[in-house]
Enzyme design. Sequence first.
Site, short mmCIF file in Angstrom:
data_model
loop_
_atom_site.label_atom_id
_atom_site.label_comp_id
_atom_site.label_asym_id
_atom_site.label_seq_id
_atom_site.Cartn_x
_atom_site.Cartn_y
_atom_site.Cartn_z
N GLU A 1 42.11 19.47 -16.47
CA GLU A 1 42.93 20.19 -17.44
C GLU A 1 42.61 19.74 -18.87
O GLU A 1 43.51 19.55 -19.70
CB GLU A 1 44.42 20.02 -17.13
CG GLU A 1 44.81 20.52 -15.75
CD GLU A 1 46.25 20.23 -15.38
OE1 GLU A 1 47.06 19.93 -16.29
OE2 GLU A 1 46.57 20.29 -14.19
N ILE B 1 43.38 6.92 -3.62
CA ILE B 1 42.69 6.05 -2.66
C ILE B 1 43.07 6.60 -1.29
O ILE B 1 44.24 6.70 -0.96
CB ILE B 1 43.11 4.57 -2.81
CG1 ILE B 1 42.80 4.06 -4.23
CG2 ILE B 1 42.43 3.72 -1.75
CD1 ILE B 1 41.33 4.04 -4.61
N TYR C 1 40.17 -1.53 -6.10
CA TYR C 1 39.30 -0.36 -6.24
C TYR C 1 39.88 0.66 -7.22
O TYR C 1 39.17 1.19 -8.06
CB TYR C 1 39.06 0.33 -4.89
CG TYR C 1 38.53 -0.55 -3.79
CD1 TYR C 1 37.70 -1.64 -4.05
CD2 TYR C 1 38.86 -0.29 -2.47
CE1 TYR C 1 37.22 -2.44 -3.03
CE2 TYR C 1 38.38 -1.07 -1.42
CZ TYR C 1 37.57 -2.15 -1.71
OH TYR C 1 37.09 -2.93 -0.69
N ALA D 1 51.89 2.01 -7.72
CA ALA D 1 51.02 2.73 -8.66
C ALA D 1 51.55 2.61 -10.09
O ALA D 1 50.77 2.37 -11.02
CB ALA D 1 50.90 4.19 -8.25
N TYR E 1 49.51 1.32 -13.28
CA TYR E 1 49.31 2.14 -14.48
C TYR E 1 49.78 1.39 -15.72
O TYR E 1 49.10 1.39 -16.76
CB TYR E 1 50.07 3.47 -14.38
CG TYR E 1 49.68 4.34 -13.21
CD1 TYR E 1 48.41 4.31 -12.64
CD2 TYR E 1 50.60 5.22 -12.65
CE1 TYR E 1 48.06 5.11 -11.57
CE2 TYR E 1 50.26 6.05 -11.58
CZ TYR E 1 48.99 5.98 -11.04
OH TYR E 1 48.66 6.78 -9.99
#
Length: 195
Positions: free
Chosen positions: A87, A101, A111, A143, A147
């Site tokens: 986008e 993942i 990773y 997550a 972040y």
Amino acid sequence: MNTRNFLELKGDLIYLKKLDPEYIEEYWDSFKDSSIESMIFTGSTLQFSKANIERFLEGIVNDRNRIDFLICLKESDIIVGEVVINEMDMGNRSTNFRILINKKEDFNKGYGSEAMLLALNYGFGMLNLHRIELEAFPYNERAIHVYEKIGFVREGIRRDGCFFNHKYYDVITMSMLEEDFREKYEHSGDLLIYE
């Protein structure tokens, strides 16, 4: 330089290679056995087949508003996920960002963090983006922690923005600006200069 043909970005644990139809077999092999946790954390409700994936790949080949990278292990070339810049709005120099993942056994190994840094470096350094945003669900605390550790900032909440498994969930919007990225990584050795 045509940055769209820059095919591999290398880190310590993984490398990113641009998703291309020639990788359909290995992409499908990595994707078809995705853990239920991966689907839950991304809010995915779609059922995928190899034919769906083939059509998807045909559709993105010439899409100039996105770059899809496969996350591959350096030691074995096995695909463990994907990171996508999509986008893209080059007028405003902004874009959306997502990462997956595939399997639970590959969580918490670094990773995803390394893939994000490589992709962010590419977005800010090669695509000249100013703002990269992503969305996260409140139940994906792992997550969100990653972040924020990388440098994304919470901007707001889209209330009841996602319906998944009989329930509505808020969607957290997070972003990083180019100056945030450069300030955090300029002297750390994580800022890659492509030659």
